[in-house]
Motif scaffolding. Structure first.
Motif, PDB file in Angstrom:
ATOM      1  N   SER A 309       0.842  -1.189   0.000  1.00 50.13           N
ATOM      2  CA  SER A 309       0.000   0.000   0.000  1.00 50.13           C
ATOM      3  C   SER A 309       0.882   1.245   0.000  1.00 50.13           C
ATOM      4  O   SER A 309       2.089   1.194   0.277  1.00 50.13           O
ATOM      5  N   LEU A 340      -1.328   2.634  -6.173  1.00 48.64           N
ATOM      6  CA  LEU A 340      -1.211   1.751  -5.010  1.00 48.64           C
ATOM      7  C   LEU A 340      -2.400   1.966  -4.077  1.00 48.64           C
ATOM      8  O   LEU A 340      -2.891   3.086  -3.922  1.00 48.64           O
ATOM      9  N   PRO A 341      -2.884   0.904  -3.426  1.00 50.05           N
ATOM     10  CA  PRO A 341      -3.950   1.094  -2.428  1.00 50.05           C
ATOM     11  C   PRO A 341      -3.460   1.960  -1.280  1.00 50.05           C
ATOM     12  O   PRO A 341      -2.275   1.951  -0.947  1.00 50.05           O
ATOM     13  N   GLN A 343      -4.157   1.893   2.039  1.00 47.82           N
ATOM     14  CA  GLN A 343      -3.791   1.178   3.265  1.00 47.82           C
ATOM     15  C   GLN A 343      -3.809  -0.327   2.997  1.00 47.82           C
ATOM     16  O   GLN A 343      -4.518  -0.801   2.103  1.00 47.82           O
ATOM     17  N   PRO A 344      -3.063  -1.109   3.762  1.00 46.55           N
ATOM     18  CA  PRO A 344      -3.133  -2.567   3.607  1.00 46.55           C
ATOM     19  C   PRO A 344      -4.466  -3.098   4.128  1.00 46.55           C
ATOM     20  O   PRO A 344      -5.094  -2.485   4.995  1.00 46.55           O
ATOM     21  N   ASP A 345      -4.898  -4.234   3.596  1.00 46.73           N
ATOM     22  CA  ASP A 345      -6.132  -4.857   4.071  1.00 46.73           C
ATOM     23  C   ASP A 345      -5.915  -5.422   5.470  1.00 46.73           C
ATOM     24  O   ASP A 345      -4.916  -6.094   5.728  1.00 46.73           O
TER      25      ASP A 345
END
Length: 807
Positions: A309, A340-341, A343-345
């Motif tokens: 992310s 890019l996302p 935040q991480p999931d």
């Protein structure tokens, strides 16, 4: 305690202590390297001498490193004022005031005693990483604080966090304290891979560039240990220090100490936060992370390599500017960075929730309702976890069982805990512990065959020490009264199968590399398959493939499979349609067919259902539709269209919906396809005739109509409107168009030549006599001079004969 080091977080300690004093909870937002993990716990212990400060870290490596750093600041040994506890390793004493523990271990302590006796403050470090244990710990700590320990101080710390949501969980008005740090500038350089270049080659190229463009150490982020090993090989004679969770403690500690010269630290995500790697001036970021993903439909969990992310990429880059101006080399194109996302999931959304389901059951809230969650567990994934626990005997509809609590106390995944307990009874504690220690960290396995892997570890493989320590710990956890059994062939497979009974698998065909698991998932075995049965320990998804891939397994046999999977054994009589009625008695182990024999006397109701399925599948073409049956069906169809009730709908869908009404007797006695083909379909269809209206069938839709010549010709009802073929001469004197269905539908007349060829089509006979006949007469009287062609057909005598015959 001595003075605290001069780190940026010192500037906000008074504010932080005041916030905790006044509210009992606070959020500390501070970048990595500011001392939030080390200085803050020391300050808390100094401010509140009574009670222990417990620091919860998401990783064992971070827990040990944080404890070592704090002990060094105090000039003491770990285990004095500062200690730590991770699974299988604890260093504390009566003098310990600060204990650093892993989040999973603190969850177990909360389950044992939610009041946390002797603990004054809990510091939840690195909340932003959103590990499953960390989310669960926050939820349970909030519940314990609300019910039993309103005096318990909670401090959540993070480098980057959504403070609004965290404040909402900790309570309205929770203070947020921010520590700022003077950061050095970091220059960003993008080094995208060349065409066809593997990630390790791209990273090695970027690392050599980083070494040539500046001094200081280079910290390289890679997704896993495999990539670290391959990148190290590509770097050749460059001084390389690996850093990941699989390494022995001594090697991990070496990576966290300054080196003698310039070096390259190849690290996984463990170096993103909590840990400080000294001497770093440059960061090389592969832009990848390895995360757990659960495929609940196939029952396969797997580590998936994904893009990082934006927040993680920024945090990694910050490592380069901790001590001096730095550089970050990103191994992806610059134009891809905005995609890019953010935040991480969170793990709670993507991973297997079996262990979480057990913890919730032990807490007394099986569905997690009534608890405060950062993100609540997805209902489907939680239900899947509870289903596994039910098969293990850990939970029932009434809640957690005594066996479930014992499984939870072992601190393993419930599957492995079951394998340890039941495996100890089946094959002895030592063998069970040896196998479970390997399964719990299957990265230790030097071979994809569990038996071969254990032989290698026992013979002194590099991972032997870690594996042996864990095996001894597990052996100690078993009851001392557990009887030891004599080792026998297949012991290893028994333990594996106890952990993953639905992953017992049988080869699909001789020599095939594809195995079908009891749970219904197919998976391929790398290399030639030399075993009929496998007890699979690890199988993961393959993107773009329907089959999984077997990573670790043990050779098994059918007896073992039937014993361990006894609850999944079933023998059923199956009667189904497959081009004909197929009746068989089948014994299955889950999705695997063990025996399949013909059934001589199948259940008549099942046979009827199979024949009904066949009729639906073939749209009634199994029946032999004779001409008489077809004509009756066509006549009824016209009356249904023209009049409606009580005349039945006889289209395929309507007849299929009413099979019992007209085909019931035949279905009751038929046993196979041939029996249906022998059905008198006209007699069967006659059962749908509405009485007493059926007495008018020949009046409303006569099979034949009398024409003026006195002949009776058949009416064709197969089209949308009834058709009567008749020779022109036979229709002389017919001044009105014939009709059916009580005059509702005119009959379409196909007027024929003396040779029976169509010459005109009309549903308005008077109009034809007036406008069309004369052209027909002009064209045909020369061709058929022997037949009458009067000038006035409406008054002429109808006949089917020639002029001579008529005379």
């Amino acid at each position: 305690m001595p003075d605290l080091p001069d780190l940026p977080v010192r500037a906000v300690l008074d504010e932080l202590l005041a916030a905790l004093t006044g509210h009992g909870a606070a959020v500390l937002v501070a970048p990595p390297g500011t001392g939030k993990t080390t200085v803050v716990p020391l300050a808390l212990a100094k401010a509140w001498p009574r009670g222990r400060v417990v620091v919860a870290e998401p990783r064992r490596l971070a827990a040990r490193a944080a404890a070592a750093r704090m002990a060094s600041l105090l000039g003491e040994q770990v285990g004095d004022t500062v200690g730590y506890a991770v699974r299988g390793d604890r260093k504390v004493s009566r003098a310990t005031r600060i204990e650093v523990v892993t989040t999973g271990l603190l969850v177990r302590r909360l389950q044992h005693d939610p009041s946390l006796p002797g603990v004054s403050t809990v510091l939840l470090d690195e909340c932003h990483e959103r590990h499953l244990d960390a989310d669960l710990l926050l939820t349970l700590a909030l519940d314990a604080r609300a019910g039993l320990r309103p005096d318990l101080r909670l401090l959540a710390t993070s480098a980057t966090v959504a403070t609004d949501r965290l404040v909402g969980l900790l309570g309205e008005g929770t203070p947020v304290v921010r520590a700022t740090v003077r950061t050095h500038p970091v220059t960003t350089v993008h080094v995208p891979p060349l065409r066809g270049e593997r990630v390790e080659a791209c990273v090695a190229r970027a690392t050599r560039r980083a070494l040539s463009e500046g001094d200081g150490d280079v910290l390289v982020f890679l997704p896993g240990a495999g990539e670290i090993a391959r990148t190290a090989a590509l770097l050749g004679d460059v001084p390389v220090v690996p850093l990941h969770g699989r390494l022995p403690t001594a090697r991990q500690d070496a990576a966290l100490r300054p080196g003698d010269g310039q070096r390259v630290v190849l690290a996984t995500a463990v170096a993103e936060s909590s840990l400080t790697v000294p001497g770093v001036r440059a960061v090389v970021d592969a832009g990848l992370a390895r995360v757990s993903r659960m495929d609940h439909r196939r029952g396969l969990a797997g580590l998936v390599t994904t893009r990082v992310s934006a927040s993680v990429a920024e945090q990694r880059a910050g490592r380069a500017g901790r001590e001096a101006p730095g550089r970050v080399y990103r191994c992806w194109p610059e134009h891809e960075h905005p995609t890019l996302p953010a935040q991480p999931d969170p793990e709670i959304r993507t991973t297997d929730l079996t262990r979480l389901a057990l913890e919730l059951a032990c807490w007394g809230t099986p569905d997690g309702a009534g608890l405060d969650w950062w993100d609540p567990p997805p209902p489907g994934a939680l239900a899947a976890g509870r289903a596994v626990l039910t098969t293990l005997g850990a939970v029932t509809a009434d809640g957690v069982t005594d066996r479930g609590r014992r499984l939870a106390e072992l601190g393993l995944h419930p599957r492995l805990a079951r394998a340890l307990l039941d495996g100890a009874d089946a094959v002895g504690p030592r063998t069970a512990a040896d196998v479970v220690a390997l399964l719990d960290d299957d990265t230790l396995a030097p071979h994809p065959d569990v038996s071969d892997a254990l032989r290698a570890l026992r013979a002194g493989h590099p991972n032997t020490d870690r594996w042996r320590r864990e095996a001894r710990r597990l052996t100690r956890q078993l009851d001392a009264t557990t009887p030891a059994s004599r080792p026998a062939s297949g012991d290893v497979a028994w333990v594996v199968a106890l952990a993953f009974p639905e992953w017992l698998a049988r080869r699909r065909s001789p020599g095939s590399r594809t195995y079908l698991m009891v749970g219904g998932t197919a998976a391929d075995l790398d290399g030639a398959a030399d075993a009929e049965w496998l007890a699979i320990a690890r199988a993961d998804r393959r993107p773009g493939h329907t089959e999984g891939r077997i990573r670790l397994a043990a050779r098994a046999d059918q007896r073992l499979a039937e014993t361990v999977g006894a609850t999944m054994l079933s023998t059923v009589d199956e009667v189904a349609w497959a081009e004909d009625v197929v009746a068989r008695r089948i014994t299955r182990l889950g999705a695997i067919v063990l025996t399949d024999r013909p059934l001589r006397d199948p259940d008549p109701a099942a046979v009827r259902a199979a024949l009904t399925e066949g009729l639906h599948a073939t749209n009634l073409t199994l029946l032999r539709w004779t001409d008489t049956a077809t004509r009756l069906r066509d006549r009824l169809a016209l009356l249904h269209r023209a009049i409606g009730d009580p005349w039945p709908d006889v289209t395929d869908p309507a007849l299929l919906d009413r099979l019992d009404d007209w085909l019931g007797p035949e279905l009751a006695t038929a046993r196979r396809r041939a029996d249906l083909a022998a059905t008198d379909t006209r007699a069967a269809l006659s059962r749908l005739l509405p009485w007493p209206a059926a007495s008018r069938l020949d009046e409303l839709a006569p099979e034949r109509l009398r024409v003026p010549s006195g002949a009776h010709h058949r009416v064709d009802y197969s089209a949308d409107e009834p058709v009567l073929p008749v020779k022109v001469q036979e229709a002389f004197g017919w001044t009105t168009t014939p009709t059916v269905a009580d005059g509702r539908i005119p009959v379409l007349l196909h007027l024929l030549s003396p040779a029976g060829r169509p010459v005109a089509v009309t549903r308005d006979l008077p109009s034809f006599w007036r406008d069309g006949y004369h052209q027909v007469r002009a064209e045909l009287r020369g061709r058929y001079p022997k037949h009458p062609w009067p000038t006035d057909p409406t008054t002429a005598t109808p006949t089917a004969r020639t002029n001579r015959t008529t005379r």
